[in-house]
Design a protein around this motif. Structure first.
Motif, short mmCIF file in Angstrom:
data_model
loop_
_atom_site.label_atom_id
_atom_site.label_comp_id
_atom_site.label_asym_id
_atom_site.label_seq_id
_atom_site.Cartn_x
_atom_site.Cartn_y
_atom_site.Cartn_z
N VAL A 1 -2.39 -1.65 -12.18
CA VAL A 1 -2.64 -0.87 -11.95
C VAL A 1 -3.82 -0.12 -12.75
O VAL A 1 -4.04 0.81 -12.38
CB VAL A 1 -1.16 0.33 -12.69
CG1 VAL A 1 -0.03 0.13 -11.88
CG2 VAL A 1 -1.25 -0.69 -13.92
N LEU A 2 -4.62 -0.77 -12.93
CA LEU A 2 -6.16 0.09 -13.70
C LEU A 2 -6.51 0.81 -12.73
O LEU A 2 -7.22 1.21 -13.35
CB LEU A 2 -7.00 -1.68 -13.81
CG LEU A 2 -6.51 -1.54 -15.03
CD1 LEU A 2 -8.08 -3.55 -15.35
CD2 LEU A 2 -6.59 -1.18 -16.65
N THR A 3 -6.43 0.28 -12.03
CA THR A 3 -7.41 1.76 -10.65
C THR A 3 -6.82 2.78 -10.40
O THR A 3 -7.51 4.00 -9.91
CB THR A 3 -7.89 1.06 -9.09
OG1 THR A 3 -6.30 0.74 -8.35
CG2 THR A 3 -8.51 -0.47 -9.54
N ASP A 4 -5.76 2.58 -11.05
CA ASP A 4 -4.70 3.70 -11.25
C ASP A 4 -4.59 4.67 -11.93
O ASP A 4 -4.26 6.24 -12.32
CB ASP A 4 -3.59 3.84 -10.65
CG ASP A 4 -3.21 3.32 -8.95
OD1 ASP A 4 -3.96 4.46 -7.65
OD2 ASP A 4 -2.32 3.04 -8.71
N VAL A 5 -5.19 4.54 -13.02
CA VAL A 5 -5.49 5.11 -14.72
C VAL A 5 -5.29 6.88 -14.54
O VAL A 5 -5.57 7.28 -14.74
CB VAL A 5 -6.04 3.81 -15.92
CG1 VAL A 5 -6.07 5.33 -17.43
CG2 VAL A 5 -5.17 3.04 -15.88
N VAL A 6 -7.13 6.91 -13.99
CA VAL A 6 -6.97 7.80 -13.74
C VAL A 6 -6.69 9.14 -12.90
O VAL A 6 -6.18 9.90 -12.96
CB VAL A 6 -8.25 8.09 -12.73
CG1 VAL A 6 -7.71 7.30 -10.69
CG2 VAL A 6 -9.39 9.39 -12.07
N ARG A 7 -5.26 8.56 -12.51
CA ARG A 7 -4.07 9.23 -12.54
C ARG A 7 -2.99 10.11 -13.09
O ARG A 7 -2.11 10.77 -13.28
CB ARG A 7 -3.08 8.63 -11.36
CG ARG A 7 -3.26 8.46 -10.34
CD ARG A 7 -2.68 7.62 -9.49
NE ARG A 7 -2.68 6.96 -7.55
CZ ARG A 7 -2.88 8.11 -6.60
NH1 ARG A 7 -2.18 9.09 -6.98
NH2 ARG A 7 -2.99 7.47 -5.59
N ILE A 8 -3.39 10.02 -14.40
CA ILE A 8 -2.81 10.30 -15.66
C ILE A 8 -3.84 11.84 -16.06
O ILE A 8 -2.84 12.04 -16.91
CB ILE A 8 -2.60 9.52 -16.64
CG1 ILE A 8 -3.68 9.33 -17.47
CG2 ILE A 8 -1.61 8.02 -16.64
CD1 ILE A 8 -3.84 8.39 -19.27
N GLY A 9 -4.15 11.79 -15.70
CA GLY A 9 -5.61 12.89 -15.86
C GLY A 9 -6.43 12.48 -17.10
O GLY A 9 -6.57 11.01 -17.74
N GLY A 10 -6.77 13.73 -18.14
CA GLY A 10 -7.84 13.63 -19.07
C GLY A 10 -8.80 12.86 -18.64
O GLY A 10 -9.08 13.11 -17.11
N SER A 11 -10.01 13.10 -19.57
CA SER A 11 -11.05 12.71 -19.05
C SER A 11 -11.47 11.13 -19.05
O SER A 11 -10.52 9.90 -19.47
CB SER A 11 -11.88 13.04 -20.31
OG SER A 11 -11.91 12.64 -21.17
N HIS A 12 -12.69 10.15 -18.62
CA HIS A 12 -13.16 9.03 -18.51
C HIS A 12 -13.03 8.25 -19.97
O HIS A 12 -12.53 7.25 -20.28
CB HIS A 12 -14.60 8.73 -17.75
CG HIS A 12 -14.44 7.68 -17.54
ND1 HIS A 12 -15.31 6.94 -18.85
CD2 HIS A 12 -13.89 6.81 -17.16
CE1 HIS A 12 -15.20 5.18 -18.70
NE2 HIS A 12 -14.55 5.19 -17.40
N ALA A 13 -13.27 9.43 -20.99
CA ALA A 13 -13.28 8.83 -22.13
C ALA A 13 -12.19 8.69 -23.35
O ALA A 13 -11.40 7.31 -23.48
CB ALA A 13 -14.33 9.65 -23.48
#
Length: 442
Positions: free
Chosen positions: A384-396
């Motif tokens: 799921v690493l490539t899907d972590v972006v789906r939780i929102g927030g910033s890259h930092a």
């Protein structure tokens, strides 16, 4: 529309349905402060509603500020009043404006996003509505989309010709570009906007994100030291900006400084931040400290967890749930995690979790990490690493998950994979320090 003149406009030239000079002036001031993340926002909007109690836009803007601080009942009451008022005395633009903000206040995020995007097509210079999908906690970020960074940049690009050299727009557009991967261009644009108005916490924050991405840790530290003195501790981003400074300290392995910042502005007894920042900044900093091999006093976790449970007792947005999982894992509160996971997994099964399987996977992985079952942590996160972006927030903010994965790889003996991930990060941010990894690598 009846009962008001259209003589007054907001700063972007849009008509305001109020006949009161005082209400219009206070509203313009309140909106500027809102867009800047500056103190005095609520007070200015209250002055606007006192000068004209029937001024719907001032009420809905005040509702939005209430919602930042999770004052749900007050926010919904103001939103309901704004809907009633704008139906009686408001233009088509103002009715759509109120509806977009009201849906957001009510937590009806997919509907709010749909109404917002339609609204912006017709009234692109309605900055208060345009702000809704932007930023790390905006409607795009919390939509569950995997490409929300691209969506933010594309939306800004589509309306950029309507804003020109507007200080607010440049900082938000620049940050969107930064988050979408073009850091040099994003930083230049953000710094240009910030230079136009330094009393702009969102501008300072966006610049710090660009500096985080290009590895300018020392420069970011100096910027905060030079700028933060003019920003009151009650400012909505004050604690979070210092959180960025704590991350910089950790790049050098300076745990003492990071803990001092935590004690000064992030600890529950000291913070004046909105609830979502309280849990995310506190949990992520303490977790990073521990993951990088630094000692974190148990009582810090216990105190922070107690405060977090009061703020987010039930499952809510995935970004909050992930950080609540950190508290549960660090304090070994199996019951709390099991209860939250059950709700998350049921929402997933019912098709009501747009972010998808990544959310429960992260929660399980963090528990495995806290239990020192690093191989299990790696197994949970790998798919799921490539899907972590789906939780929102910033890259930092999301880098916390990647950091946990890297440390889990190290501690489970998969050093080659860990080094490959770190090499990729150093290629992205060549001036990045590696002191934070030394305790783990030893």
């Amino acid at each position: 529309m009846t009962g008001a003149t259209m003589a007054h406009q907001d700063r972007y030239g849009l008509p305001l349905s109020t006949a009161s000079d005082a209400a219009a002036s206070a509203y313009r001031e309140g909106v500027d402060l809102l867009l800047a993340g500056w103190t005095g926002t609520a007070e200015a909007l209250e002055r606007a509603t006192e000068a004209d109690p029937d001024f719907a836009l001032a009420h809905i803007a005040r509702a939005r500020v209430h919602s930042f601080y999770q004052q749900g009942e007050l926010a919904r009451k103001r939103a309901g009043l704004a809907r009633e008022l704008v139906a009686k005395r408001g233009t088509e633009r103002e009715r759509s404006h109120v509806e977009a903000l009201a849906l957001g206040v009510e937590g009806r995020l997919p509907e709010a996003l749909a109404v917002t995007l339609k609204h912006v097509e017709t009234w692109p210079r309605d900055a208060v509505v345009l702000a809704l999908p932007l930023g790390a906690f905006g409607l795009f970020a919390f939509s569950g989309m995997a490409d929300h960074d691209r969506a933010r940049q594309d939306l800004c690009a589509s309306v950029a010709h309507h804003y020109g050299e507007d200080w607010w727009f440049l900082t938000l557009y620049g940050w969107a570009i930064t988050e979408n991967g073009d850091v040099a261009r994003g930083r230049a644009m953000t710094e240009r906007g910030f230079g136009l108005k330094r009393e702009n916490a969102h501008g300072a924050h966006a610049v710090l994100h660009a500096m985080f991405e290009d590895g300018s840790i020392d420069e970011a530290d100096r910027l905060i030291d030079e700028w933060i003195g003019g920003y009151d501790r009650s400012g909505i981003l004050h604690g979070h900006i210092r959180w960025h400074q704590a991350l910089g300290a950790l790049e050098y392995g300076n745990a003492a400084r990071a803990l001092a910042i935590y004690a000064d502005v992030l600890q529950p007894s000291m913070t004046q931040a909105p609830p979502l920042n309280v849990i995310s900044d506190g949990a992520s900093l303490l977790w990073r400290l521990s993951a990088y091999g630094h000692a974190v006093p148990k009582e810090l976790w216990t105190e922070a967890d107690a405060a977090a449970q009061k703020l987010f007792p039930k499952s809510s947005i995935p970004f909050a749930d992930v950080h609540m999982a950190l508290f549960a894992a660090a304090t070994q509160d199996r019951d709390a995690l099991a209860a939250r996971l059950a709700v998350i997994e049921q929402r997933l099964a019912d098709g009501k979790l747009p972010a998808g399987p990544v959310v429960p996977a992260i929660c399980r992985a963090m528990t495995a990490f806290a239990d020192e079952d690093f191989a299990a942590c790696v197994r949970e996160l790998t798919p799921v690493l490539t899907d972590v972006v789906r939780i929102g927030g910033s890259h930092a903010q999301r880098e916390l998950i990647e950091d946990t994965f890297v440390v889990a790889l190290m501690r489970s003996g998969e050093l080659a994979r860990a080094r490959a991930m770190l090499d990729a990060r150093l290629h992205r941010r060549p001036s990045l320090r590696d002191a934070r990894w030394q305790a783990t690598l030893q």
